[in-house]
Design a protein around this motif. Structure first.
Motif, PDB file in Angstrom:
ATOM      1  N   ASP A  22       0.849  -1.183   0.000  1.00 28.28           N
ATOM      2  CA  ASP A  22       0.000   0.000   0.000  1.00 28.28           C
ATOM      3  C   ASP A  22       0.887   1.235   0.000  1.00 28.28           C
ATOM      4  N   SER A  25       0.005   3.303   3.657  1.00 24.52           N
ATOM      5  CA  SER A  25       0.470   2.775   4.950  1.00 24.52           C
ATOM      6  C   SER A  25       1.835   2.100   4.859  1.00 24.52           C
ATOM      7  N   ARG A  26       2.259   1.776   3.650  1.00 27.32           N
ATOM      8  CA  ARG A  26       3.509   1.031   3.395  1.00 27.32           C
ATOM      9  C   ARG A  26       3.422  -0.416   3.875  1.00 27.32           C
ATOM     10  N   GLU A  27       2.209  -0.867   4.198  1.00 26.99           N
ATOM     11  CA  GLU A  27       1.994  -2.257   4.603  1.00 26.99           C
ATOM     12  C   GLU A  27       1.608  -3.079   3.380  1.00 26.99           C
ATOM     13  N   PRO A 104      -7.042   1.037   0.537  1.00 25.92           N
ATOM     14  CA  PRO A 104      -5.634   0.944   0.173  1.00 25.92           C
ATOM     15  C   PRO A 104      -5.444   1.209  -1.326  1.00 25.92           C
TER      16      PRO A 104
END
Length: 185
Positions: A22, A25-27, A104
């Motif tokens: 994503d 969020s960088r997740e 996302p």
């Protein structure tokens, strides 16, 4: 810009899984992580396409209206960022923040997810039911830039309402139309 219709996949196929990062969020997210209890909407979009820009406000409204009803939403960009730098993940982050995406916004760097979904254009929409089976694929509605038809999200809303009401998939499913996905060479 090349006006391209979406591929009309066979209804009932199972949602291809993915694991993508994503840009907000960088997740990493998988299909299972974003799926909704009632169903899931997977959207292939990008930052630079005028067809996506035309419907952005409606896809935000749509997600906000239906997330509370048990539907999951995700947007994926699969474009070649070397030749289309406006679609780079850093720009995706800025774009999603500016538009307040309530879902996302994932980057498909190797384009494998777009290939798995047989995505052809932006925007390209896929609606899966609670069993992760393809229920609807095609256009958001009949509106296109400069055609004068108001943006309503009617086709996706009808599909989501049909899922909520245990009805059959809409019979008349029209392909989406937009810019072709910018494939790497």
């Amino acid at each position: 810009m090349s006006l391209t219709p979406s591929n009309m996949l066979e209804l009932g196929i199972e949602a291809p899984d993915f694991q993508l990062k994503d840009t907000l969020s960088r997740e990493f997210y998988t299909f299972k992580a974003i799926r909704g209890e009632k169903g899931t909407v997977v959207m292939f979009i990008c930052n630079h396409c005028p067809y996506v820009k035309h419907v952005n406000e409606e896809i935000v409204r749509l997600a906000n209206d239906y997330r509370i009803l048990g539907f999951g939403f995700v947007a994926i960009s699969s474009n070649d960022v070397e030749n289309y730098p406006e679609d780079h993940p850093d720009k995706m982050f800025e774009y999603a923040r500016k538009l307040n995406y309530p879902f996302p916004y994932l980057y498909d760097e190797d384009q494998s997810v777009a290939r798995a979904y047989k995505a052809a254009c932006t925007p390209d929409f896929y609606v899966f039911d609670e069993e992760n089976q393809l229920f609807y694929r095609g256009q958001l509605d009949d509106s296109r830039p400069k055609n004068g038809v108001p943006i309503s999200g009617r086709n996706i809303r009808e599909a989501l309402d049909a899922i909520r009401n245990n009805q059959s998939p809409p019979k008349n499913q029209k392909p989406s139309m937009g810019c072709n996905i910018k494939w790497k060479e």
